[in-house]
Write an enzyme that holds these catalytic residues in place. Structure first.
Site, PDB file in Angstrom:
ATOM      1  N   ASN A  13       0.877  -1.160   0.000  1.00  0.00           N
ATOM      2  CA  ASN A  13       0.000   0.000   0.000  1.00  0.00           C
ATOM      3  C   ASN A  13       0.920   1.217   0.000  1.00  0.00           C
ATOM      4  O   ASN A  13       1.528   1.532   1.020  1.00  0.00           O
ATOM      5  CB  ASN A  13      -0.898  -0.014   1.241  1.00  0.00           C
ATOM      6  CG  ASN A  13      -1.717   1.259   1.369  1.00  0.00           C
ATOM      7  OD1 ASN A  13      -1.753   2.084   0.456  1.00  0.00           O
ATOM      8  ND2 ASN A  13      -2.381   1.430   2.508  1.00  0.00           N
ATOM      9  N   TRP A  14       1.028   1.843  -1.153  1.00  0.00           N
ATOM     10  CA  TRP A  14       1.974   2.966  -1.280  1.00  0.00           C
ATOM     11  C   TRP A  14       1.494   4.215  -0.562  1.00  0.00           C
ATOM     12  O   TRP A  14       2.260   5.151  -0.367  1.00  0.00           O
ATOM     13  CB  TRP A  14       2.187   3.302  -2.762  1.00  0.00           C
ATOM     14  CG  TRP A  14       2.972   2.283  -3.523  1.00  0.00           C
ATOM     15  CD1 TRP A  14       3.475   1.085  -3.072  1.00  0.00           C
ATOM     16  CD2 TRP A  14       3.373   2.376  -4.909  1.00  0.00           C
ATOM     17  NE1 TRP A  14       4.148   0.429  -4.074  1.00  0.00           N
ATOM     18  CE2 TRP A  14       4.100   1.205  -5.220  1.00  0.00           C
ATOM     19  CE3 TRP A  14       3.178   3.326  -5.910  1.00  0.00           C
ATOM     20  CZ2 TRP A  14       4.635   0.965  -6.485  1.00  0.00           C
ATOM     21  CZ3 TRP A  14       3.704   3.090  -7.172  1.00  0.00           C
ATOM     22  CH2 TRP A  14       4.433   1.923  -7.462  1.00  0.00           C
ATOM     23  N   LYS A  15       0.209   4.246  -0.216  1.00  0.00           N
ATOM     24  CA  LYS A  15      -0.372   5.452   0.392  1.00  0.00           C
ATOM     25  C   LYS A  15      -0.088   6.652  -0.516  1.00  0.00           C
ATOM     26  O   LYS A  15      -0.084   6.480  -1.734  1.00  0.00           O
ATOM     27  CB  LYS A  15       0.162   5.636   1.825  1.00  0.00           C
ATOM     28  CG  LYS A  15      -0.004   4.346   2.635  1.00  0.00           C
ATOM     29  CD  LYS A  15       0.228   4.497   4.103  1.00  0.00           C
ATOM     30  CE  LYS A  15       0.003   3.139   4.786  1.00  0.00           C
ATOM     31  NZ  LYS A  15       0.121   3.206   6.231  1.00  0.00           N
ATOM     32  N   HIS A  99      -9.297   1.516   4.875  1.00  0.00           N
ATOM     33  CA  HIS A  99      -8.017   1.644   5.583  1.00  0.00           C
ATOM     34  C   HIS A  99      -8.204   2.572   6.789  1.00  0.00           C
ATOM     35  O   HIS A  99      -8.971   3.534   6.725  1.00  0.00           O
ATOM     36  CB  HIS A  99      -6.943   2.200   4.641  1.00  0.00           C
ATOM     37  CG  HIS A  99      -5.575   2.098   5.226  1.00  0.00           C
ATOM     38  ND1 HIS A  99      -5.104   3.018   6.131  1.00  0.00           N
ATOM     39  CD2 HIS A  99      -4.613   1.158   5.087  1.00  0.00           C
ATOM     40  CE1 HIS A  99      -3.883   2.647   6.513  1.00  0.00           C
ATOM     41  NE2 HIS A  99      -3.563   1.516   5.898  1.00  0.00           N
ATOM     42  N   GLU A 101      -6.490   4.897   7.877  1.00  0.00           N
ATOM     43  CA  GLU A 101      -6.231   6.316   7.588  1.00  0.00           C
ATOM     44  C   GLU A 101      -7.462   6.968   6.951  1.00  0.00           C
ATOM     45  O   GLU A 101      -7.741   8.138   7.182  1.00  0.00           O
ATOM     46  CB  GLU A 101      -4.987   6.451   6.688  1.00  0.00           C
ATOM     47  CG  GLU A 101      -3.719   6.185   7.484  1.00  0.00           C
ATOM     48  CD  GLU A 101      -2.593   5.532   6.703  1.00  0.00           C
ATOM     49  OE1 GLU A 101      -2.600   5.584   5.461  1.00  0.00           O
ATOM     50  OE2 GLU A 101      -1.699   4.953   7.354  1.00  0.00           O
ATOM     51  N   GLU A 171      -5.289  -4.914  10.398  1.00  0.00           N
ATOM     52  CA  GLU A 171      -4.262  -3.903  10.623  1.00  0.00           C
ATOM     53  C   GLU A 171      -4.516  -3.200  11.955  1.00  0.00           C
ATOM     54  O   GLU A 171      -5.307  -2.243  12.014  1.00  0.00           O
ATOM     55  CB  GLU A 171      -4.291  -2.859   9.498  1.00  0.00           C
ATOM     56  CG  GLU A 171      -3.993  -3.428   8.130  1.00  0.00           C
ATOM     57  CD  GLU A 171      -3.342  -2.383   7.214  1.00  0.00           C
ATOM     58  OE1 GLU A 171      -2.313  -2.708   6.620  1.00  0.00           O
ATOM     59  OE2 GLU A 171      -3.844  -1.253   7.122  1.00  0.00           O
ATOM     60  N   GLY A 177       2.719   2.192  10.713  1.00  0.00           N
ATOM     61  CA  GLY A 177       3.685   3.281  10.577  1.00  0.00           C
ATOM     62  C   GLY A 177       4.405   3.627  11.862  1.00  0.00           C
ATOM     63  O   GLY A 177       5.054   4.663  11.965  1.00  0.00           O
ATOM     64  N   SER A 217       3.488  -2.278  10.140  1.00  0.00           N
ATOM     65  CA  SER A 217       4.938  -2.392  10.331  1.00  0.00           C
ATOM     66  C   SER A 217       5.496  -3.764   9.947  1.00  0.00           C
ATOM     67  O   SER A 217       6.458  -4.236  10.557  1.00  0.00           O
ATOM     68  CB  SER A 217       5.338  -2.024  11.760  1.00  0.00           C
ATOM     69  OG  SER A 217       4.978  -0.675  12.034  1.00  0.00           O
ATOM     70  N   GLY A 238       2.928  -1.126   4.138  1.00  0.00           N
ATOM     71  CA  GLY A 238       3.055   0.294   3.830  1.00  0.00           C
ATOM     72  C   GLY A 238       4.507   0.652   3.554  1.00  0.00           C
ATOM     73  O   GLY A 238       5.028   0.415   2.462  1.00  0.00           O
ATOM     74  N   GLY A 239       5.173   1.201   4.551  1.00  0.00           N
ATOM     75  CA  GLY A 239       6.542   1.704   4.408  1.00  0.00           C
ATOM     76  C   GLY A 239       7.490   0.780   3.656  1.00  0.00           C
ATOM     77  O   GLY A 239       8.181   1.211   2.718  1.00  0.00           O
TER      78      GLY A 239
HETATM   79  P1  13P Z   1       3.189   0.275   7.557  1.00  0.00           P
HETATM   80  O1  13P Z   1       3.668  -1.020   6.940  1.00  0.00           O
HETATM   81  O2  13P Z   1       3.946   1.471   7.058  1.00  0.00           O
HETATM   82  O3  13P Z   1       3.091   0.185   9.038  1.00  0.00           O
HETATM   83  O4  13P Z   1       1.700   0.494   7.013  1.00  0.00           O
HETATM   84  C1  13P Z   1       0.816  -0.549   7.102  1.00  0.00           C
HETATM   85  C2  13P Z   1      -0.399  -0.181   6.360  1.00  0.00           C
HETATM   86  O5  13P Z   1      -1.124   0.710   6.756  1.00  0.00           O
HETATM   87  C3  13P Z   1      -0.695  -0.893   5.119  1.00  0.00           C
HETATM   88  O6  13P Z   1      -1.950  -0.604   4.657  1.00  0.00           O
END
Ligand code: 13P
Length: 255
Positions: A13-15, A99, A101, A171, A177, A217, A238-239
């Site tokens: 997930n590149w956000k 998500h 966020e 999640e 994050g 994470s 994500g990251g």
């Molecule tokens: P991180 O891997 O950066 O913690 O993000 C997880 C995430 O929100 C994937 O959708």
């Protein structure tokens, strides 16, 4: 419900990261590292503006493209929104829904998650539906209640047959994050609970076949341990999905 027959799905997930040009370069770097790794599905969920460039860059490759949101109406006066038909027509196969966020910053609710999931499935997309508790809920001991409720509301009105087009991503919000991953045992416990909710609703067979991912994470170091758990069928990353080297280690861990 012990079956290792489910094919893992490793989704990035590149956000809100990467311009179309950066995305194009990134895909070629990533593909060099993951080509030939056929033991899992590999997906990148990218910003809407990147979709054409990424679909083009992924053509003929083993990387599938996902979006990060979808509107639930077919079309109409919804300025700034993107429909499921627009996504499929552009070559998108997956879409992240609900998500944390989006729940936190953009007013996403269990009701809109349900509507989006229905719209995505009806259009033939695979919906990656995100659920997870915030820290205060975990500390209050209500994680199972919160997650079961989110799963049940997300799936309202959907049938067992739809579950082949739905992935549930657990999640925990406190792990996103933050570098603070759930332990493999904590993640497994909630993923198993999610599978039980699905079993109660749709029966054991459907539950056994449903993909349940962990996200929060997940990285090159902890992926193998998380993915080894019986009820964790992949990751939503994500990251670490923004670094080809790290993401490819996670893909490798899922082989
Ligand atoms: P991180 O891997 O950066 O913690 O993000 C997880 C995430 O929100 C994937 O959708």
């Amino acid at each position: 419900m012990s079956s290792r027959k489910r094919r893992p799905v490793i989704a990035g997930n590149w956000k809100m990261n990467m311009t179309p040009s950066q995305a194009k370069e990134f895909i070629s770097e990533l593909y060099d590292k993951v080509k030939g790794k056929r033991g899992c599905d590999i997906v990148v969920c990218v910003p809407a503006i990147d979709i054409p460039a990424v679909v083009k860059a992924c053509a003929g490759k083993s990387i599938k493209v996902g979006a990060q949101n979808v509107h639930f109406e077919k079309s109409g006066a919804y300025t700034g929104e993107i429909s499921a038909d627009m996504l499929t027509d552009a070559g998108v196969k997956y879409v992240v829904i609900g998500h944390s966020e989006r729940r936190q910053y953009f007013g996403e609710t269990d009701d809109t998650v349900n509507k989006r999931t229905k719209a995505a499935v009806a259009a033939g997309l695979t919906a990656i539906v995100c659920v997870g508790e915030v820290l205060a809920e975990r500390e209050a001991g209500i994680t199972s209640e919160v997650v079961s409720r989110q799963v049940k509301l997300a799936l309202l009105g959907l049938a067992a047959e739809d579950m082949s087009k739905i992935i549930i991503a657990y999640e925990p919000v406190w792990a996103i994050g933050t570098g603070k991953t759930a332990t493999a045992e904590q993640a497994e416990e909630v993923c198993a609970l999610i599978r039980n909710v699905i079993a109660e609703k749709y029966g054991k067979q459907t539950a056994k076949e449903t993909i349940v991912q962990y996200g929060g994470s997940m990285n090159a170091k902890n992926a193998a341990e998380l993915l080894a758990m019986e009820n964790i069928d992949g990751g939503l990353i994500g990251g670490a999905s923004l670094k080809a080297a790290d993401f490819s280690v996670i893909v490798e861990a899922a082989q």
